[in-house]
Design an enzyme around this catalytic site. Structure first.
Site, PDB file in Angstrom:
ATOM      1  N   PHE A 148       0.808  -1.220   0.000  1.00 56.35           N
ATOM      2  CA  PHE A 148       0.000   0.000   0.000  1.00 56.35           C
ATOM      3  C   PHE A 148       0.837   1.264   0.000  1.00 56.35           C
ATOM      4  CE2 PHE A 148       0.885  -0.336   4.554  1.00 56.35           C
ATOM      5  CZ  PHE A 148       1.045   0.988   4.931  1.00 56.35           C
ATOM      6  N   GLU A 175      -5.115  -3.923  -1.561  1.00 55.15           N
ATOM      7  CA  GLU A 175      -6.547  -3.612  -1.548  1.00 55.15           C
ATOM      8  C   GLU A 175      -6.831  -2.321  -0.771  1.00 55.15           C
ATOM      9  OE1 GLU A 175      -5.752  -6.735   1.695  1.00 55.15           O
ATOM     10  OE2 GLU A 175      -5.052  -6.218  -0.323  1.00 55.15           O
ATOM     11  N   SER A 225       5.817  -6.990   3.961  1.00 55.94           N
ATOM     12  CA  SER A 225       6.473  -7.306   5.222  1.00 55.94           C
ATOM     13  C   SER A 225       7.327  -8.564   5.077  1.00 55.94           C
ATOM     14  CB  SER A 225       5.425  -7.522   6.320  1.00 55.94           C
ATOM     15  OG  SER A 225       4.685  -8.704   6.066  1.00 55.94           O
ATOM     16  N   CYS A 280       9.617   1.608   3.415  1.00 57.16           N
ATOM     17  CA  CYS A 280      10.617   0.601   3.773  1.00 57.16           C
ATOM     18  C   CYS A 280      12.019   1.189   3.753  1.00 57.16           C
ATOM     19  CB  CYS A 280      10.534  -0.613   2.844  1.00 57.16           C
ATOM     20  SG  CYS A 280      11.014  -0.267   1.147  1.00 57.16           S
ATOM     21  N   GLU A 382       9.996  -3.704  12.841  1.00 57.03           N
ATOM     22  CA  GLU A 382       9.657  -2.540  12.032  1.00 57.03           C
ATOM     23  C   GLU A 382       8.350  -1.936  12.539  1.00 57.03           C
ATOM     24  OE1 GLU A 382       9.564  -1.568   7.281  1.00 57.03           O
ATOM     25  OE2 GLU A 382       8.591  -3.422   7.931  1.00 57.03           O
TER      26      GLU A 382
END
Length: 499
Positions: A148, A175, A225, A280, A382
């Site tokens: 996303f 989504e 992830s 990221c 994270e």
């Protein structure tokens, strides 16, 4: 309410039986819903891809490149509309949304040069009258599963190179913010891409598993992830695919005693808190070397953080907007509490932030921790939010060791005026992408993107020539044109040599 559908062979798909809400992060309200596809929807997309891909692969590379040139022009012409759509579903501010699109376009620009990148190797006279040459051939049908946080950039990183190399491509976007990927597919079709070469299917784990298991899909690219990246890699490889799966990160910024702290604070403000930390390649850990450096840095960071403007994504003065949804907001706030419970010093607490007139929006203020230790879970994992952690290092050796020993190895930066220290750090640190006085070291499009350790699964990085290698397979031809008649080629029962 608006429904967001698949793009299969240039038309909408069958009516979905399951849906996922798409939120407007500034207000917290549902603005659309996206139909979650099934294996049957994927099958229709694959059949269309099978029908279209051979002719696209047979199209000469420069004609394929012309489609990408036209696509680039169309994206640039629609930049404002795309950025507002992206911002309205993700929450990042408009300027950041445009950056998202522009970084994707840079890979499209690289892919426009695909005729050069696809050139093979040739050896004349490898043996008596024998020449050897290689060709880079498309893998066939590829798929991309994208996150996303970059709904424009990462899809373009994947499909730009894959399509330029002659493949058909099936995109499964997040989504949470699916409208921009759909619009990109429409613009590719408008640019002249044949139906069936770029298709979009929406879905959750059911669609992901269908992609990973389908025998017609030869290669899968993933960003998300680390736990899911490992799952995607393992399941995809088990079904015979080549897979590149990029995972999470915990990027460190090393601050040497000689660094320009004013510049460091300016860089950290953007790298740690830009896009609400949902990158990221964000920089959520800063490692000042020496107590004096740490104290001075902290003193300068506090007013800089207090000056950050959190606002709606359309606010041109806002430094960052809301996070993507309520669940993610709660996740980030839970990590802040975990840090407190572990004994880290919460210097600035971003929880409880409320924007007047947008009280139901998914906003989180910036947070700063000090005296975080490597043993803390909040350091190991994270957070993916607007949270900066200070981990103090007594010396350079500790500063090298911290990112090197972390489970993630995506990016790292060092801030210094000392060329020897920078060179030594870059050579020794166990991380895939290194910045020297560059806080977010995302490589340019003609290099490649990829981390180490649990930040990446697979052997080949994204975009650049690494991307070309991933989306192609090598065919090597050994040829001879005999001067004489049949039967003059020597002993046919002995393995051929080049002597």
């Amino acid at each position: 309410m608006r429904d967001i559908d698949h793009v299969i062979a240039g038309t909408g798909g069958a009516r979905a039986s399951r849906f996922s809400d798409v939120f407007e992060p500034n207000s917290g309200q549902v603005q659309a819903r996206v139909g979650l596809g099934s294996a049957a929807d994927l099958e229709r997309a694959i059949e269309a891809a099978k029908a279209a891909q051979p002719a696209w692969a047979a199209t000469n590379p420069q004609r394929r490149a012309r489609v990408l040139f036209k696509f680039k022009e169309l994206v640039e012409a629609n930049m404002d509309a795309l950025a507002h759509t992206l911002s309205s579903e993700h929450g990042k501010v408009i300027a950041d949304a445009k950056g998202d699109i522009q970084r994707g376009l840079e890979v499209i620009e690289f892919a426009c040069g695909i005729p050069h990148a696809l050139k093979g190797e040739y050896t004349q006279g490898a043996g008596p009258g024998i020449d050897v040459y290689s060709m880079r051939m498309p893998v066939g049908i590829g798929a991309g599963i994208t996150p996303f946080n970059f709904p424009a950039m990462i899809p373009m990183w994947m499909f730009g190179v894959a399509i330029a190399c002659g493949n058909a491509f099936i995109l499964k976007p997040s989504e949470r913010d699916p409208s921009v990927p759909v619009r990109l597919a429409e613009l590719m079709r408008e640019a002249g891409l044949p139906e069936g070469i770029l298709q979009v299917v929406h879905g959750d784990k059911e669609m992901v598993d269908a992609i990973l298991d389908h025998p017609a899909i030869s290669a899968v690219s993933f960003v998300g992830s680390s736990d899911i990246a490992q799952y995607v890699y393992s399941r995809g490889v088990a079904s015979g695919k080549r897979v590149q799966a990029m995972g999470g990160a915990k990027n460190h910024g090393i601050v040497m005693p000689d660094a320009d702290l004013d510049q460091v604070v300016a860089d950290l403000s953007g790298a740690a808190f830009g896009s609400a930390g949902e990158r990221c390649m964000a920089l959520p850990v800063v490692v000042p070397v020496g107590e004096k450096t740490a104290d001075n840095l902290r003193e300068k960071l506090i007013p800089a953080i207090d000056a950050l403007r959190v606002g709606v994504s359309t606010d041109a003065e806002a430094h960052y907007g809301p996070v993507v949804n309520a669940a993610h907001k709660q996740r980030v706030e839970n990590w802040i509490q975990i840090g407190v419970d572990e004994g880290a010093e919460l210097v600035v607490d971003g929880r409880g932030f409320s924007l007047q007139g947008h009280e139901q929006g998914f906003f989180i203020g910036p947070s700063l921790f000090d005296r975080v230790t490597p043993q803390m879970q909040s350091y190991k994992e994270e957070i993916f939010g607007p949270v900066l952690q200070i981990v103090r290092a007594p010396d350079f050796e500790t500063a090298v060791r911290l990112p090197s020993e972390h489970q993630y190895g995506n990016g790292v930066a060092i801030f210094t005026r000392n060329g020897h220290a920078a060179r030594e750090f870059a050579a020794r640190v166990e991380v895939g992408m290194v910045g020297i006085n560059v806080p977010i070291p995302v490589p340019v499009a003609y290099h490649s993107f990829g981390g180490w350790k649990r930040s990446a699964f697979g052997d080949v990085n994204q975009h650049g020539m690494e991307g070309v290698r991933f989306w192609t397979k090598v065919k090597t031809v050994t040829q001879r044109w005999p001067d004489g008649g049949v039967g003059e080629g020597g002993n046919a029962f002995v393995i051929p040599t080049m002597e």
